[in-house]
Design a protein around this motif. Structure first.
Motif, PDB file in Angstrom:
ATOM      1  N   GLY A   5       0.816  -1.208   0.000  1.00 47.78           N
ATOM      2  CA  GLY A   5       0.000   0.000   0.000  1.00 47.78           C
ATOM      3  C   GLY A   5       0.850   1.259   0.000  1.00 47.78           C
ATOM      4  O   GLY A   5       0.549   2.224  -0.698  1.00 47.78           O
ATOM      5  N   VAL A  33      -3.624  -1.949  -4.960  1.00 50.44           N
ATOM      6  CA  VAL A  33      -3.002  -2.502  -3.754  1.00 50.44           C
ATOM      7  C   VAL A  33      -3.119  -4.022  -3.748  1.00 50.44           C
ATOM      8  O   VAL A  33      -2.164  -4.732  -3.400  1.00 50.44           O
ATOM      9  CB  VAL A  33      -3.633  -1.897  -2.491  1.00 50.44           C
ATOM     10  CG1 VAL A  33      -3.144  -2.620  -1.237  1.00 50.44           C
ATOM     11  CG2 VAL A  33      -3.287  -0.407  -2.390  1.00 50.44           C
ATOM     12  N   THR A  37       0.095  -6.406  -3.949  1.00 51.64           N
ATOM     13  CA  THR A  37       0.306  -7.349  -2.857  1.00 51.64           C
ATOM     14  C   THR A  37       0.521  -8.753  -3.391  1.00 51.64           C
ATOM     15  O   THR A  37       1.429  -9.482  -2.958  1.00 51.64           O
ATOM     16  CB  THR A  37      -0.885  -7.333  -1.890  1.00 51.64           C
ATOM     17  OG1 THR A  37      -1.036  -6.019  -1.348  1.00 51.64           O
ATOM     18  CG2 THR A  37      -0.663  -8.314  -0.739  1.00 51.64           C
TER      19      THR A  37
END
Length: 254
Positions: A102, A245, A249
């Protein structure tokens, strides 16, 4: 602080190349305004065919500002993101530190927001001698341009993070960026488009950015009202950021 650390990386990289963008930031807007606003606009105004309430140059000036934000945004969120995953792998190096996915996304988006703001400020300075800035609210067009740019950059981050070849960006440009640039109210009102094309224009972040820039620079009302246009752009940013995000990830945690 994590976001600032990620932003610092991009600022340090940009510090070595910023001079190359200074000339284009002023020259390209001036050439576009002369070519489209003065030359083509002269024909449009002379024949009274615009029906826009303002000279054609004044009409497209704010639209070109929003379009410039779009171009900066898409340029900074395609190959730079793809290369940071696949070629130079700078995202992987960042993730090896305490930075989260993030924070990496926020840092890079913050850098793009700064790039859009600088390019838009240069565009406003170019618009000034052309007499296009007709409202004291003209500086607010910077915020509108940044919102419009981020509304496209955030979902493009997610796209760039999941594709396995940079060849997909050609598809993105041909099917999304070019049609959006031509049919989102930059050069003519979208009200004359067929219903389907008009609906796509209303969904696009560029149209909302154009409406906000035009309202700020010309002091005219927007089609749907400033709060609605801003809300649509913020929704694009929020959804795009969430998808980015998640994609970052998955890539960085594998």
């Amino acid at each position: 602080m994590d976001t600032l650390a990620a932003l610092g990386y991009h600022l340090a990289s940009y510090r070595r190349v910023w001079r190359s963008s200074v000339f284009s930031s002023f020259a390209m807007p001036a050439m576009f305004l002369i070519a489209m606003g003065v030359t083509v606009g002269g024909y449009v105004d002379a024949r009274g065919g615009s029906g826009l309430g303002v000279p054609y140059l004044a009409y497209i000036g704010p639209g070109l500002l929003a379009s410039t934000a779009l171009q900066v945004s898409i340029g900074e969120s395609t190959w730079p993101v793809f290369s940071s995953f696949n070629w130079i792998r700078s995202y992987h190096a960042m993730r090896a530190t305490p930075l989260t996915a993030g924070a990496i996304v926020r840092g890079h988006l913050s850098f793009i927001a700064l790039r859009i703001a600088l390019a838009s400020a240069a565009f406003l300075l170019v618009l000034l001698p052309f007499g296009v800035l007709r409202s004291w609210w003209s500086p607010a067009a910077l915020l509108a341009a940044v919102l419009a740019g981020l509304a496209l950059a955030a979902p493009t981050f997610a796209f760039a993070a999941v594709v396995d070849s940079d060849g997909y960006f050609a598809v993105l440009f041909r099917l999304v960026v070019v049609p959006m640039s031509l049919f989102a109210g930059v050069f003519f009102p979208v009200g004359g488009l067929p219903a389907a094309a008009r609906a796509l224009a209303y969904v696009s972040p560029l149209w909302h950015g154009v409406e906000l820039c035009r309202a700020a620079i010309l002091g005219t009302p927007t089609a749907w009202g400033i709060p609605i246009h801003a809300a649509v752009l913020l929704a694009w940013i929020a959804v795009g950021y969430t998808l980015a995000v998640r994609a970052f990830t998955r890539r960085l945690e594998d």
